[in-house]
Design an enzyme around this catalytic site. Sequence first.
Site: not given
Length: 679
Positions: A556, A569
């Site tokens: 990501s 995250y």
Amino acid sequence: MTEKETVAELLARSNRLGADPRNTNYAGGNTSAKGTGIDPVTGGPVELLWVKGSGGDLGTLTEAGLASLRLDRLRSLVSVYPGVDREDEMVAAFDFCLHGRAGAAPSIDTAMHGLVDAAHVDHLHPDSGIALATAANGEALTKECFGDRVAWVPWRRPGFQLGLDIAAIRTKHPQAIGVVLGGHGITAWGDSSAECEANSLDIIRTAAAFIESHGRAEPFGAALPDFAPLPQTRRHERAAALFPLLRGLASTDRAQVGHYTDSDVVLEFLSRAEHPRLAALGTSCPDHFLRTKVRPLVLDLPPTAPLADVSARLRELHQAYRDEYAAYYDRHATPDSPAMRGADPAIVLVPGVGMFSFGANKQTARVAGEFYVNAINVMRGAEAVSEYRPIPESEKFRIEYWELEEAKLRRMPKPKPLATRVAFVTGGGSGIGRATAIRLAAEGACVVVADRDAVAARAVAESIGGTDTAVAVDVDVTDEARIAAAMRGAVLAFGGVDLVVNNAGLSISKPLLDTTVQDWDVQHDVMARGSFLVARAAAGVMAEQGMGGDIVYIASKNGVFAGPNNVAYGAAKADQAHQVRLLAAELGQYGIRVNGVNPDGVVRGSGIFAGGWGAQRAAVYGVKEEDLGAFYAQRTLLKREVLPEHVAAAVFTLVGPDLSHTTGTHIPVDAGVAAAFLR
């Protein structure tokens, strides 16, 4: 009967015959019908032959798979036939007999159908018929079984002369309903489609009944207790342990996909004393050995032998097989023969475990296994009533390296970029994983759709196609045992794994002070720990195969960009990002490339966003959840929303042929987020 009615009747008969494996094998045999059509030039009637074309399958035959020829032209070829030494030239002549512009290419068996004086003709490869055809005293057995209703034709390579031979028998023996072709199969005929089909089934069933009533009880010899089948669970564990090695060996000359069979037919054959002798004789029917090669590789150790000993022995036997195949080629090749296509086995038999078959794609591998099951049935029948005696090795070579077969190979379409590769995609049931699985399959890969949601994974696999293309496995990437089971499922489905996409993920968006240990652990368990476990399991398979491979992490931009309320995250994604570098450095020795993709928020179709992450992030940015994709797009340089298909395209770019020398890198797929630029 009109042309349309004749063709419809032929297709219906073909589909019925081809649907029953007792009648013929996949893509084996051909059927035909004669009738009257309209000459498009004169508008007058013309006699036509409709016959299954080259490469088709009776069970699924459609009108597009038929070749349509003018009978007057086809029969005129008899007067210009130059003899058996030049009969291959006749196949090219069939093209000048074609009627119309569409349809399939005429096969080598076209003469058989056109020259036999019957309105309808079937040529089939039933196990029972080939058993008589390959028996040492097959001619006498055919006479005993059928009397004068079925004639015997000695072995002759398929072609124009064989068509002439069968036509002559039809004329000489008007009471005959068909023939047994030595070493090959059967041909039947009739004045109507129904009569032809009935005669074909009569020959097949009569032969089967004759073998059943006249055959000895144990045609494969005494049972070998040490070679008895393992219990199913142990058998499948053993198969999964051996398959990557076998696939790597079978891919020495060119990459192959595998298929595993542990049917009772195979296991019983391998548990009997005569299986080494019979396997060494090889198959006989041309359709069989063109798929299975002249003979299989047979392991000579019991299934309880230590795995290390079995692996070492398989390597020895593989080298011996390659040496023997090269010698076979050298014994029979002429200056005009095509180059040797490859010396690796297509069939590997492991007593107590089963059969491993290989091909350029899953269907080819599966069909090769089905053909060897046919061959086992043929051996059983021939040994039951006589002695199995296939056609000579020299004849097998003439067909295997026939210029007509070489021309058929040249007509095959170019393989897709990921042909022969097996992809394992985690989180494949939705979003990026789903899009990636679909894209990889479209580029030629066999795909294992892995997801904790078994229903979603199965839906994606079924949307891609049948089990020759995609299968679903149930996996929780936080569970080491379930990962091992899923990887075994992938190996048993396709022979191994070449390409892993670590995509499974979730996210919980909270400020640091609200983030619990459980929040932290669950995200790291799924993404950091889960990716590590999947990569480790896959790398073991890839190393055993010795065929290289790819591991791609769907990381990501958050592994680089420090966004708000995102500590667990972002940290897990940063962990994944560095795993890419660490594993690239370590696995390069095996030819395994490790790369990553850094998407921006992919909202549409995302399981993560639908599961609450979208609402959380929308709240952080003060926008409506339904506007989140547009919000993300507006903060990028390109002002474009990132979709699952864009990430899937990046995955394909990384694992395709154009970046073969790239490892340890990340590709941003974020439409341009300056704060996430790699540096």
